[in-house]
Design an enzyme around this catalytic site. Structure first.
Site, PDB file in Angstrom:
ATOM      1  N   LYS A 173      -0.582   7.255 -23.324  1.00 54.56           N
ATOM      2  CA  LYS A 173      -0.071   7.603 -24.654  1.00 54.56           C
ATOM      3  C   LYS A 173       1.431   7.289 -24.696  1.00 54.56           C
ATOM      4  O   LYS A 173       1.810   6.154 -24.912  1.00 54.56           O
ATOM      5  CB  LYS A 173      -0.334   9.088 -24.954  1.00 54.56           C
ATOM      6  CG  LYS A 173      -1.778   9.382 -25.333  1.00 54.56           C
ATOM      7  CD  LYS A 173      -2.665   9.557 -24.151  1.00 54.56           C
ATOM      8  CE  LYS A 173      -3.987  10.197 -24.472  1.00 54.56           C
ATOM      9  NZ  LYS A 173      -4.876  10.238 -23.307  1.00 54.56           N
TER      10      LYS A 173
ATOM     11  N   HIS B 128     -19.953  14.137 -26.188  1.00 53.13           N
ATOM     12  CA  HIS B 128     -19.689  13.276 -27.348  1.00 53.13           C
ATOM     13  C   HIS B 128     -19.574  11.800 -26.977  1.00 53.13           C
ATOM     14  O   HIS B 128     -19.818  10.931 -27.784  1.00 53.13           O
ATOM     15  CB  HIS B 128     -18.466  13.775 -28.154  1.00 53.13           C
ATOM     16  CG  HIS B 128     -17.129  13.417 -27.594  1.00 53.13           C
ATOM     17  ND1 HIS B 128     -16.094  12.980 -28.386  1.00 53.13           N
ATOM     18  CD2 HIS B 128     -16.659  13.423 -26.327  1.00 53.13           C
ATOM     19  CE1 HIS B 128     -15.043  12.754 -27.620  1.00 53.13           C
ATOM     20  NE2 HIS B 128     -15.353  13.025 -26.378  1.00 53.13           N
TER      21      HIS B 128
ATOM     22  N   TYR C 187       0.831  -1.207   0.000  1.00 56.35           N
ATOM     23  CA  TYR C 187       0.000   0.000   0.000  1.00 56.35           C
ATOM     24  C   TYR C 187       0.867   1.259   0.000  1.00 56.35           C
ATOM     25  O   TYR C 187       0.593   2.220  -0.714  1.00 56.35           O
ATOM     26  CB  TYR C 187      -0.918   0.005   1.228  1.00 56.35           C
ATOM     27  CG  TYR C 187      -1.988   1.072   1.169  1.00 56.35           C
ATOM     28  CD1 TYR C 187      -3.252   0.777   0.679  1.00 56.35           C
ATOM     29  CD2 TYR C 187      -1.727   2.376   1.587  1.00 56.35           C
ATOM     30  CE1 TYR C 187      -4.229   1.751   0.601  1.00 56.35           C
ATOM     31  CE2 TYR C 187      -2.699   3.359   1.512  1.00 56.35           C
ATOM     32  CZ  TYR C 187      -3.949   3.043   1.024  1.00 56.35           C
ATOM     33  OH  TYR C 187      -4.919   4.010   0.944  1.00 56.35           O
TER      34      TYR C 187
ATOM     35  N   PHE D  88      -7.214  20.228 -24.315  1.00 56.87           N
ATOM     36  CA  PHE D  88      -7.907  18.968 -24.592  1.00 56.87           C
ATOM     37  C   PHE D  88      -9.266  18.973 -23.882  1.00 56.87           C
ATOM     38  O   PHE D  88      -9.449  19.694 -22.906  1.00 56.87           O
ATOM     39  CB  PHE D  88      -7.042  17.783 -24.136  1.00 56.87           C
ATOM     40  CG  PHE D  88      -7.707  16.475 -24.446  1.00 56.87           C
ATOM     41  CD1 PHE D  88      -7.914  16.088 -25.761  1.00 56.87           C
ATOM     42  CD2 PHE D  88      -8.156  15.643 -23.442  1.00 56.87           C
ATOM     43  CE1 PHE D  88      -8.565  14.900 -26.061  1.00 56.87           C
ATOM     44  CE2 PHE D  88      -8.801  14.442 -23.731  1.00 56.87           C
ATOM     45  CZ  PHE D  88      -9.002  14.074 -25.039  1.00 56.87           C
ATOM     46  N   ASP D  89     -10.203  18.161 -24.369  1.00 51.88           N
ATOM     47  CA  ASP D  89     -11.578  18.270 -23.836  1.00 51.88           C
ATOM     48  C   ASP D  89     -11.703  17.980 -22.344  1.00 51.88           C
ATOM     49  O   ASP D  89     -12.471  18.634 -21.649  1.00 51.88           O
ATOM     50  CB  ASP D  89     -12.590  17.454 -24.661  1.00 51.88           C
ATOM     51  CG  ASP D  89     -12.241  16.000 -24.785  1.00 51.88           C
ATOM     52  OD1 ASP D  89     -11.084  15.644 -24.536  1.00 51.88           O
ATOM     53  OD2 ASP D  89     -13.119  15.200 -25.159  1.00 51.88           O
TER      54      ASP D  89
ATOM     55  N   ASP E 151       0.650  19.902 -20.466  1.00 52.00           N
ATOM     56  CA  ASP E 151      -0.202  18.721 -20.592  1.00 52.00           C
ATOM     57  C   ASP E 151       0.589  17.806 -21.531  1.00 52.00           C
ATOM     58  O   ASP E 151       0.666  18.037 -22.734  1.00 52.00           O
ATOM     59  CB  ASP E 151      -1.555  19.136 -21.172  1.00 52.00           C
ATOM     60  CG  ASP E 151      -2.467  17.944 -21.415  1.00 52.00           C
ATOM     61  OD1 ASP E 151      -2.005  16.795 -21.280  1.00 52.00           O
ATOM     62  OD2 ASP E 151      -3.637  18.162 -21.777  1.00 52.00           O
TER      63      ASP E 151
ATOM     64  N   ALA F  70       0.780  14.415 -22.462  1.00 57.38           N
ATOM     65  CA  ALA F  70       0.428  13.060 -22.924  1.00 57.38           C
ATOM     66  C   ALA F  70       1.351  12.563 -24.035  1.00 57.38           C
ATOM     67  O   ALA F  70       1.771  11.415 -24.041  1.00 57.38           O
ATOM     68  CB  ALA F  70      -1.024  13.054 -23.395  1.00 57.38           C
TER      69      ALA F  70
HETATM   70  N1  F0G Z   1      -4.517  15.599 -22.310  1.00 61.57           N
HETATM   71  C1  F0G Z   1      -4.435  15.249 -23.600  1.00 61.57           C
HETATM   72  C2  F0G Z   1      -3.666  16.078 -24.554  1.00 61.57           C
HETATM   73  C3  F0G Z   1      -5.116  14.106 -24.044  1.00 61.57           C
HETATM   74  O1  F0G Z   1      -5.052  13.766 -25.331  1.00 61.57           O
HETATM   75  C4  F0G Z   1      -5.838  13.339 -23.105  1.00 61.57           C
HETATM   76  C5  F0G Z   1      -6.559  12.157 -23.515  1.00 61.57           C
HETATM   77  C6  F0G Z   1      -5.853  13.739 -21.772  1.00 61.57           C
HETATM   78  C7  F0G Z   1      -5.177  14.892 -21.410  1.00 61.57           C
HETATM   79  C8  F0G Z   1      -6.605  12.985 -20.724  1.00 61.57           C
HETATM   80  O2  F0G Z   1      -5.960  11.798 -20.427  1.00 61.57           O
HETATM   81  O3  F0G Z   1      -7.534   9.982 -21.133  1.00 61.57           O
HETATM   82  O4  F0G Z   1      -5.650   9.543 -19.575  1.00 61.57           O
HETATM   83  O5  F0G Z   1      -7.597  10.839 -18.825  1.00 61.57           O
HETATM   84  N2  F0G Z   1      -6.784  11.867 -24.693  1.00 61.57           N
HETATM   85  C9  F0G Z   1      -7.439  10.688 -25.204  1.00 61.57           C
HETATM   86  C10 F0G Z   1      -7.620  10.840 -26.690  1.00 61.57           C
HETATM   87  C11 F0G Z   1      -8.656  10.263 -24.477  1.00 61.57           C
HETATM   88  O6  F0G Z   1      -8.331   9.990 -27.251  1.00 61.57           O
HETATM   89  O7  F0G Z   1      -7.059  11.748 -27.290  1.00 61.57           O
HETATM   90  P1  F0G Z   1      -6.735  10.471 -19.974  1.00 61.57           P
END
Ligand code: F0G
Length: 461
Positions: free
Chosen positions: A258, A450, A72, A124-125, A215, A217
């Site tokens: 990613k 979406h 843990y 990002f969304d 950010d 990824a």
């Molecule tokens: N930031 C970026 C640039 C992303 O592309 C994503 C996720 C996230 C943050 C959030 O990360 O999914 O691990 O919670 N992108 C995916 C996509 C979902 O399909 O582009 P997560």
């Protein structure tokens, strides 16, 4: 004869996938309310919905899974992850989270309050979702070049420094807790941000005493583009480039699904001890104790190994070349795609693909559905559905770009699959003038609609 390019790995394990008939797909997509997220994976032949968590782990990552320490607190897996993050990013403090949006949730809980302004390059969304959920505002300062899909510009992920300065000047410093730079910029087409731009953002932020977070990824793919395209970086290694990139940030959020090539995982990297301590409380509340944060020990081990593999030049070259291979095939056949090609996906410009089509009928979603019907290929709409409604007016936000993203999972498909995808899209392109019926919304969620939206066909015009 020059030897051609070939992949830097070979295949050790396979998973069977099945083709279906168009008739079957007609039924399935209707049952799914024309939302590709609602399809079963067994109803999809080639899945280009996302590159997130869909990559193939290496033999070394699978061996690391067996060595996971599931204690843990204070697990050796935690320390392995910490060492990899420190070596690769240079951030002294880190918090594991179960994925990228969880990292955003934890960090933003510590930083953002109602009414705040968060400038960045097309957020990002989920990032935008977490900002707006806190009744704060995400302001897009991406360069205008990003929105012209035909313009050959090497760093379409860049922040427009003038736009950024304007935002910083028109709001008090206390209202701007951070600037978010997304590397690569997913929403503008997996487009890289140049090192010069990161440095410029840092300088502007320093003048105002504002934090900069990346950010991250797809930070390694961004570094690869810097090596390839930016003057002065050709002879630097990917890891050297990555270290320099992060030297311009106060911290990072990471979706490890990613560029760390794992199926689940994320983290926050930080330099500031005080902020680390503040964020730790939210991490414990939302994710789990600070030495696992929503991840099992085996997953932390695989993630640590994945960070090294994801920043290996040969791997990145194979990866980015495959994406470009698909992009070039489409471009050569006249299909309008975001150019130059991004790192993780090819973005088809739906407005130019279907110029006769009204955006109010969700043009990019219509194209995505057509591609599924044609070849069982699941792409994803990056357009009006994704953009959600304006939280203040409740009206649809029509983004400049209506795109269908063909996202390539890491180390999963071969170039034969790329040929198949290209052929299917070319077929749709050839019959584009027959595509006349779009969609209207039957049911939608108030935010991040979406994923769950239900659509029905509009009547034939
Ligand atoms: N930031 C970026 C640039 C992303 O592309 C994503 C996720 C996230 C943050 C959030 O990360 O999914 O691990 O919670 N992108 C995916 C996509 C979902 O399909 O582009 P997560």
């Amino acid at each position: 004869m020059d030897l051609p390019f070939s992949e830097s790995y070979k295949i050790k394990m396979v998973e069977n996938i099945h083709r279906s008939s168009r008739q079957e797909r007609e039924v399935w997509i209707k049952e799914a309310s024309y939302n590709l997220f609602n399809l079963k994976s067994s109803q999809v032949y080639i899945d280009l919905l996302t590159d997130s968590g869909t990559g193939a782990m290496s033999d070394k990552q699978w061996s690391e899974m067996m060595l996971g320490d599931e204690s843990y607190a204070g697990a050796s897996s935690y320390y392995k992850m910490k060492k990899a993050i420190q070596e690769i990013t240079g951030f002294e403090y880190f918090l594991p989270t179960h994925q990228g949006r969880a990292a955003e949730n934890v960090l933003f809980s510590a930083l953002i309050k109602e009414g705040d302004i968060i400038p960045g390059n097309t957020h990002f969304d989920t990032t935008k979702g977490h900002i707006e959920f806190r009744r704060a505002h995400a302001i897009d300062c991406t360069i205008d070049e990003a929105f012209n899909t035909t313009l050959d510009y090497p760093f379409k992920g860049n922040i427009d420094i003038d736009k950024l300065e304007k935002v910083l000047k028109s709001h008090p410093k206390e209202k701007i807790p951070l600037i978010v730079v997304t590397v690569t910029c997913n929403s503008s087409g997996g487009q890289p941000v140049s090192m010069a731009n990161m440095k410029a953002v840092r300088e502007v932020a320093d003048k105002c005493g504002i934090r900069v977070f990346f950010d991250s990824a797809r930070f390694a793919e961004n570094a690869y583009f810097i090596k390839l395209k930016e003057k002065g970086f050709t002879d630097k290694s990917i890891r050297e480039i990555v270290r320099e990139m992060f030297s311009y940030a106060d911290g990072m959020t990471m979706s490890s699904k990613k560029d760390a090539i794992v199926n689940m995982g994320g983290f926050i990297g930080l330099r500031d001890k005080e902020l680390f301590e503040k964020a730790s409380t939210f991490n414990i509340l939302f994710e789990g104790f600070i030495s696992y944060g929503g991840m099992s020990g085996r997953d932390m081990n695989a993630l640590a190994q994945g960070l090294y593999e994801g920043t290996d030049f040969n791997y990145l070259e194979t990866r980015i070349n495959q994406v470009a291979y698909l992009g070039q095939k489409l471009k050569d056949n006249g299909i309008p795609v975001q150019y130059p090609f991004g790192g993780h996906a090819i973005y088809v410009d739906a407005k130019r693909f279907l110029p006769h089509f009204p955006v109010e009928e969700y043009v990019a979603q219509t194209l995505a559905v057509e591609l599924y019907l044609e070849g069982g290929i699941r792409g994803v709409e990056i357009g009006t559905l994704l953009a959600d409604r304006d939280p203040d007016t409740g009206k649809n936000r029509f983004p400049e770009l209506e795109l269908v993203r063909l996202t390539i999972p890491r180390r999963v498909y071969t170039n034969n699959h790329m040929d198949y995808i290209a052929a299917a899209l070319i077929n749709v392109y050839e019959r584009r003038s027959d595509i006349k019926r779009g969609f209207k919304i039957k049911k939608e969620a108030p935010i991040l609609r979406h994923f769950t939206v239900e659509l029905e066909r509009v009547k034939q015009r």
